[in-house]
Design an enzyme around this catalytic site. Sequence first.
Site, short mmCIF file in Angstrom:
data_model
loop_
_atom_site.label_atom_id
_atom_site.label_comp_id
_atom_site.label_asym_id
_atom_site.label_seq_id
_atom_site.Cartn_x
_atom_site.Cartn_y
_atom_site.Cartn_z
N ALA A 1 0.86 -1.18 0.00
CA ALA A 1 0.00 0.00 0.00
C ALA A 1 0.89 1.23 0.00
CB ALA A 1 -0.92 0.01 1.23
N GLU B 1 1.00 5.54 1.27
CA GLU B 1 0.40 6.49 2.20
C GLU B 1 0.17 7.87 1.63
OE1 GLU B 1 4.94 6.85 3.00
OE2 GLU B 1 3.53 5.29 2.43
N ASN B 2 -0.03 8.01 0.32
CA ASN B 2 -0.23 9.33 -0.27
C ASN B 2 -1.19 10.18 0.58
OD1 ASN B 2 0.98 8.16 -2.79
ND2 ASN B 2 -0.96 7.06 -2.76
N GLU C 1 -0.49 2.53 7.01
CA GLU C 1 -0.57 3.63 6.05
C GLU C 1 -1.24 4.85 6.68
OE1 GLU C 1 1.26 3.20 3.61
OE2 GLU C 1 1.44 1.04 3.78
#
Length: 883
Positions: free
Chosen positions: A269, A271-272, A305
């Site tokens: 995944a 973490e934007n 995240e």
Amino acid sequence: MRTDTQQIVRLEDYRPSDFLIDRVELDVKLHPTETKVVATVAMRPNPEGRPDAPLVLDGDELNLKAVALNGRPLSTDEFEVSPQSLTIAQAPRQPFTLTIETEINPTANTKLMGLYRSSGNYCTQCEAEGFRRITYFLDRPDIMAVYTTRIEADREDAPVLLGNGNPVESGTVDGSDRHFAVWHDPHPKPSYLFALVGGRLGRVSKTFTTMSGRAVDLAIYVEPGKESRADYALDALERSMRWDEKVFGREYDLDVFNIVAVSDFNMGAMENKGLNIFNDKYVLASPETATDMDYAHIEAIIAHEYFHNWTGNRVTCRDWFQLCLKEGLTVFRDQEFSSDERSRPVHRIAEVKTLRARQFLEDSSPLAHPVRPTQYREINNFYTATVYEKGAEIVRMLKTIIGEADFRRGMDLYFERCDGTAATVEDFLGAFADVTGRDLSHFARWYEQSGTPRVTVKGHHDPDAKTFRLDFEQGTPPTPGQPKKDAMAIPVALGLVAQDGTLANTACERLDSRGVFLFDKLTDSITFTDVTSRPVPSLFRGFSAPVKLSLDLPNEELLVLLRHDTDAFNRWQAAQTMAMRLLTALAKGIHADDRDIDALAGALCSFMARDALDDPAFAALVVTLPSEADVAQEIGQDVDPDAIHRARSQMRHRIGRSCAEPLQRFYDTLSDSGPYSPDAASAGRRSLRNACLDLLAAADPGTGEALAVRQLESASNMTDRLASLSVLTTLPGSVREEAIARFGDRYRNEPLVLDKWFTLQAAIPEDGTLERVTGLMQHPAFSISNPNRVRSLIGSFAMLNQVQFNRADGAGYRFLASIVLRVDELNPQLAARLLTAFSTWRMMESTRRSQAEQALRSIAQKPNLSRDVGDIVSRSLEEEQTK
């Protein structure tokens, strides 16, 4: 070997960028093959940069259409451009605006970096250096800017348009079939945190109220029709947000938090900021398709995240050498969350099993590197167990040394000082040094030195003086680039257990109030007083430091710890240590005393009868033998995987036969009843029941086959169904093949379940498995371009099947080498990850070692390798630094 540019990047060469970026306005017109990106970037010279430096922007396979400076189009003689860079030699020495138009082809982007398509949807992955595949940019983590993104697309093609930050505007484009959405992120961030998504997606949502009373809209976007499978992920997100407020005082800072699940993703995944993009295997779950382990992973990765919002986003890393600062710290945070949500002892054991299987192995391989590396050729190859898991252990040790209260004070100071900045390891440690008044320079060696320290301990009891002395010695083996190592600051949590099982009531002035001794010299001793009889030392309780312990306790004393230690980790460790001794002896052809095997089996039977139902998940761990990979790592050199497999099979048979009565009783007692729940208690009961099934099958294949078939047919959830199929894969014959075929047919339209099916078959430790794997590559569900499919089949064969991957004839090695070269042309990151399966090649006996080296050299000789693969293969073949 010829590869892409192999320039080595060194930490010591870091210097600030010559230019800074304050604002970025992106206009992205999505199209399957001709996406147009217009980036309007507000820039200025950096006062700390070079006064006459040219402006050099990063690119990667870009097609430049136009460039303008302060609104004036530049002619081709005013800049130099290639697909990899854009240079303006005479950049202004005052603030200016640069407008760059590029065109990209998302459909052709098989690298899955930058902007690409997954199942018809548009999505991005920009960490570490993917933004440069979207537009020319200063693509480095210390360049932080405020982003506004306008996304435009055909409404039919992409009805959902998502970006970083908060939504500010949306509408139709001039009455056409196209529509747009504008997103604004008020928090400065580096380009690696940029994200956008466009596509046809279903949605589940809820509202979260923060501790200050703000309402935040939470949403998870998935493939239409699978919305119900995102419910658990949404619940895990809400619990993560509440936990971070309670434990770390961190409140979410935007109006929305979105997660999108995609089926083609190189990582777990990302973490934007405000728009996390996930591999769908870590979002989608239902009792019919997901195991208890899947649910636990979803919970942990959702938390990980989300926790990055503060440890990674609000405070990011100055350069990629500081990667552990966001990843190791955030892994520690997600581990603490999962420990609070589930059984802390069970979760701690799981963490350590992962650390030993992945990071200890990495430390002993040609790929060893410090938690903060000093140099790299390709940063994608440093998203490693060392950075993540060992990085988390360093944070845990820091907390152990300074105590919980000071650790929280240090974290608060770190956030206060570094919010909105790109920080370093020194910034992190400096906050704790200032809070506690401690000099942490010695502790900082954990970030600087590679390798796993070995701590040797000897105990001496003086009955006349009523003292018990423990002598400690530490040393770290040479690793690539670091032949000599200094002493580490090692927190040793310990206690003494009397032979009758009571906790020894003794005194030692070297221990703090929590029973922790800081061992920070090459040698040291501590003495306990008022010790009337020789106790059993219980060392590194809770695994207080990531070290290998040499403590030559007799088996009788290990059994004392298994029966009586109040530290759950060391109870488990005692059983593992005794089992490992027996397994390594058998694998080396050394006669193992039957009395010792019987003693271990008897202790496990007694443990089951007395303690199993108190914590079934813990009991399942205790009765599970070390894996074949664990045994290989313990032996360390001239490893024969076939001998290890035979030894472990023999031990499983002996223990299963000796404990048949309690195993059968617990298997029956813990039978499935009631609706499925993924909670820790229910998962623990299933875990123990399936561990019993595995040992019963090892003891009596006929009985095990009958039980497994019955469970496979009656199971109401994927955990029990997959566990029974796993047992059947160990029992050759028509029953197994029929069960495998029926399972594959039942789930032919469920890609994530078929991944499990691929994995089970790839791990069968029998002749013919390699041919089975090559046959499965022709299965309609398999795709060489999908990372999940490749990892489940090829990766599982190479990483999990110790016997068949490490075949003496080298066929397993040659197979993987051919796949790596094939995948490298499509997705270099994925190819490099597959190649790390060779990290154990120097441990093998001479025939296998020679075959593995030949396979590696066949890769190295291939022209035009990617940087990713070229880096791994060159480090794998480098001469051993220990010579």
